[in-house]
Design a protein around this motif. Structure first.
Motif, PDB file in Angstrom:
ATOM      1  N   VAL A 170       0.784  -1.066   0.095  1.00  0.00           N
ATOM      2  CA  VAL A 170      -0.034   0.030  -0.078  1.00  0.00           C
ATOM      3  C   VAL A 170       1.046   1.156   0.010  1.00  0.00           C
ATOM      4  N   ARG A 171       0.499   2.411  -0.689  1.00  0.00           N
ATOM      5  CA  ARG A 171       1.379   3.557  -0.770  1.00  0.00           C
ATOM      6  C   ARG A 171       0.423   4.660  -0.657  1.00  0.00           C
ATOM      7  N   GLY A 172       1.285   5.753  -0.140  1.00  0.00           N
ATOM      8  CA  GLY A 172       0.423   6.903  -0.073  1.00  0.00           C
ATOM      9  C   GLY A 172      -0.332   7.048   1.389  1.00  0.00           C
ATOM     10  N   GLU A 173      -1.270   7.969   1.274  1.00  0.00           N
ATOM     11  CA  GLU A 173      -2.279   8.261   2.494  1.00  0.00           C
ATOM     12  C   GLU A 173      -2.855   6.968   3.123  1.00  0.00           C
ATOM     13  N   GLU A 174      -3.180   5.944   2.467  1.00  0.00           N
ATOM     14  CA  GLU A 174      -3.587   4.743   3.165  1.00  0.00           C
ATOM     15  C   GLU A 174      -2.522   3.983   3.857  1.00  0.00           C
ATOM     16  N   ALA A 175      -1.298   4.244   3.236  1.00  0.00           N
ATOM     17  CA  ALA A 175      -0.053   3.732   4.048  1.00  0.00           C
ATOM     18  C   ALA A 175       0.008   4.501   5.539  1.00  0.00           C
ATOM     19  N   ALA A 176      -0.121   5.895   5.399  1.00  0.00           N
ATOM     20  CA  ALA A 176       0.015   6.703   6.549  1.00  0.00           C
ATOM     21  C   ALA A 176      -1.204   6.165   7.370  1.00  0.00           C
ATOM     22  N   ARG A 177      -2.317   6.019   7.040  1.00  0.00           N
ATOM     23  CA  ARG A 177      -3.402   5.461   7.979  1.00  0.00           C
ATOM     24  C   ARG A 177      -2.831   4.414   8.728  1.00  0.00           C
TER      25      ARG A 177
END
Length: 205
Positions: A170-177
Motif C-alpha cells: 500500500v502506498r500514499g495516504e492509506e499507508a499513513a493511516r
C-alpha cells in the motif's frame, strides 16, 4: 481493497487487471498489479519488505504475530537494527505468547530499537486478567509513513516457502493511516512503552 486483493490473487502476477480492480487500485493506493506473496511463494513478499526496510529514511513500524529465529527472521532483525543504529526510528511489536518457543536471546534488541512484546504475563496474577488472553495477529510493516505491507504472512522461512497466504503493498495516504493505527495501538500500552509523539495519519480525511 479486499476486492482488489482477491482479484489479483486469483490471477497470475503478470496478468492484466480487470477495470474494476485497476480503479480500486488507483483510488486506494494498493499496488494490486504486483500483489506480493499471493499463492505459495512468500519470497517476493519478504524480498520487497526487506528492500523497503533498507530504503527507510525516517521511520520503520513493524508488527507481527510470529517471528522465527531462522534465516529470514534474522535477516529482518539485522536490517532493523542497522537502520536504527543509522538514526531511523524503529518500532517493533510481536506477540509474546505466539513466540514462547523462540529463544529469548533472539528477542533481545539494542536500545536503539523500540520493542513491545505484546500480551506479556507479568506474574501469576496476570493469568486472572482476561485482557492478557487477547493476541495480536496483525502483520504490518510501514516505512517512512508512505509505504506499507499488510496481510497474513508471519516472519519465518516456513512461511515464505510452504505457507499459503496473501500480503498487499500500500502506498500514499492509506499507508499513513496504517502507520497511525500502529502508533495508536502502541500508545495504548501505557507504562509498557514510551509513547510515540509523532503522527502519520491525522487530518487526511
Amino acid at each position: 481493497p479486499v476486492a482488489a486483493a482477491a482479484a489479483a490473487k486469483a490471477a497470475p502476477a503478470d496478468a492484466p487487471l480487470a477495470p474494476s480492480v485497476r480503479k480500486i487500485s488507483a483510488e486506494s493506493g494498493i499496488d494490486a498489479a504486483t500483489v506480493p506473496g499471493s499463492g505459495k511463494d512468500g519470497r517476493v513478499t519478504k524480498g520487497d519488505m526487506l528492500a523497503a526496510i533498507d530504503s527507510a529514511q525516517t521511520s520503520i513500524l513493524l508488527e507481527t504475530f510470529i517471528w522465527k529465529d531462522d534465516t529470514l527472521g534474522n535477516a529482518f532483525k539485522e536490517r532493523l537494527i542497522a537502520k536504527a543504529e543509522a538514526g531511523v526510528a524503529v518500532y517493533v511489536i510481536f506477540d509474546d505468547f505466539a513466540n514462547l518457543v523462540v529463544p529469548r536471546a533472539f528477542k533481545r534488541f539494542p536500545p536503539s530499537v523500540h520493542v513491545l512484546e505484546y500480551g506479556s504475563f507479568t506474574g501469576p496474577l496476570g493469568l486472572l486478567d482476561p485482557r492478557n488472553y487477547a493476541r495480536d495477529h496483525r502483520k504490518l510493516l510501514v516505512v517512512d509513513g508512505t509505504l506499507a505491507f499488510v496481510g497474513g504472512y508471519n516472519i519465518g522461512d516456513l512461511y515464505q516457502r510452504e505457507w499459503r497466504d496473501t500480503h498487499v503493498r500500500v502506498r500514499g495516504e492509506e499507508a499513513a493511516r496504517l502507520g497511525q493505527a500502529f502508533i495508536d495501538f502502541w500508545n495504548r500500552q501505557g507504562d509498557d512503552v514510551t509513547p510515540i509523539a509523532w503522527q502519520l495519519g491525522r487530518g487526511l480525511d
